[in-house]
Motif scaffolding. Structure first.
Motif, mmCIF file in Angstrom:
data_model
loop_
_atom_site.group_PDB
_atom_site.id
_atom_site.type_symbol
_atom_site.label_atom_id
_atom_site.label_comp_id
_atom_site.label_asym_id
_atom_site.label_seq_id
_atom_site.Cartn_x
_atom_site.Cartn_y
_atom_site.Cartn_z
ATOM 1 N N TYR A 6 1.164 -1.021 0.298
ATOM 2 C CA TYR A 6 0.059 -0.295 -0.043
ATOM 3 C C TYR A 6 0.737 1.264 -0.168
ATOM 4 O O TYR A 6 2.122 1.113 0.911
ATOM 5 C CB TYR A 6 -0.683 -0.041 1.161
ATOM 6 N N ILE A 7 0.803 2.076 -0.985
ATOM 7 C CA ILE A 7 1.512 3.228 -0.979
ATOM 8 C C ILE A 7 0.729 4.495 -1.126
ATOM 9 O O ILE A 7 -0.416 4.836 -1.476
ATOM 10 C CB ILE A 7 2.427 3.146 -2.626
ATOM 11 N N THR A 8 0.813 5.164 -0.402
ATOM 12 C CA THR A 8 0.260 6.852 0.170
ATOM 13 C C THR A 8 0.840 8.150 0.439
ATOM 14 O O THR A 8 1.752 7.691 0.787
ATOM 15 C CB THR A 8 -0.583 6.438 1.622
ATOM 16 N N ASN A 9 0.187 8.651 0.171
ATOM 17 C CA ASN A 9 0.865 9.740 0.057
ATOM 18 C C ASN A 9 0.399 11.236 0.739
ATOM 19 O O ASN A 9 -0.588 11.703 0.277
ATOM 20 C CB ASN A 9 1.582 10.700 -1.451
ATOM 21 N N ARG A 21 5.592 4.195 -7.963
ATOM 22 C CA ARG A 21 5.082 2.902 -7.666
ATOM 23 C C ARG A 21 5.166 1.859 -7.622
ATOM 24 O O ARG A 21 5.364 0.740 -6.655
ATOM 25 C CB ARG A 21 3.028 3.602 -7.312
ATOM 26 N N ILE A 24 8.747 0.810 -6.511
ATOM 27 C CA ILE A 24 8.661 0.769 -4.784
ATOM 28 C C ILE A 24 8.342 -0.684 -4.398
ATOM 29 O O ILE A 24 8.232 -1.815 -3.854
ATOM 30 C CB ILE A 24 7.519 1.714 -4.260
ATOM 31 N N ARG A 25 6.964 -1.478 -5.261
ATOM 32 C CA ARG A 25 6.328 -2.250 -5.488
ATOM 33 C C ARG A 25 7.491 -3.344 -5.512
ATOM 34 O O ARG A 25 7.116 -4.552 -5.039
ATOM 35 C CB ARG A 25 5.129 -2.460 -6.321
ATOM 36 N N CYS A 28 9.704 -4.059 -3.109
ATOM 37 C CA CYS A 28 9.620 -4.439 -1.138
ATOM 38 C C CYS A 28 9.319 -5.863 -1.764
ATOM 39 O O CYS A 28 9.486 -6.374 -0.626
ATOM 40 C CB CYS A 28 7.407 -3.763 -0.843
ATOM 41 N N SER A 44 3.438 -1.498 3.758
ATOM 42 C CA SER A 44 2.905 0.295 3.925
ATOM 43 C C SER A 44 3.412 1.137 3.903
ATOM 44 O O SER A 44 4.772 1.404 4.100
ATOM 45 C CB SER A 44 2.018 0.531 4.993
ATOM 46 N N VAL A 45 3.758 2.257 2.863
ATOM 47 C CA VAL A 45 4.678 3.195 2.221
ATOM 48 C C VAL A 45 4.245 4.154 2.257
ATOM 49 O O VAL A 45 3.784 4.283 1.469
ATOM 50 C CB VAL A 45 5.562 2.654 1.195
ATOM 51 N N THR A 46 4.886 5.129 2.573
ATOM 52 C CA THR A 46 3.509 6.303 3.297
ATOM 53 C C THR A 46 4.679 7.966 2.889
ATOM 54 O O THR A 46 5.920 7.569 3.677
ATOM 55 C CB THR A 46 2.980 6.342 4.605
#
Length: 83
Positions: A6-9, A21, A24-25, A28, A44-46
């Motif tokens: 899960y990536i949120t900004n 994004r 990043i996935r 991970c 989770s990456v925020t």
């Protein structure tokens, strides 16, 4: 294996494009594979601003200052696992 990343900004200074994004996935999932992690994982990456990371750093590490990265495992039901 079914991993969820899960990536949120939560900041507005830097845009997080779809190519980043994807990277990043992939990163991970590569770490999970390298570490031979078994079973499904949720990561989770925020992205946050300095004020928010300073608050998180104080809350979780007792350091009242901003930092570049915070990383910690969560236990069951999203509870911070201090072990």
């Amino acid at each position: 294996m079914s991993n969820k990343v899960y990536i949120t900004n939560h900041q507005k200074a830097v845009k997080i494009p779809s190519g980043l994004r994807i990277l990043i996935r992939r990163s991970c999932n590569a770490v999970l594979e390298y570490e031979k992690f078994e079973g499904p994982a949720e990561i989770s990456v925020t992205f946050v601003d300095n004020a928010a990371i300073k608050e998180l750093n104080a809350q979780y590490r007792g350091k009242d200052m901003p930092t570049d990265v915070l990383s910690f495992p969560l236990g069951e039901n999203g509870v911070y696992d201090k072990n």
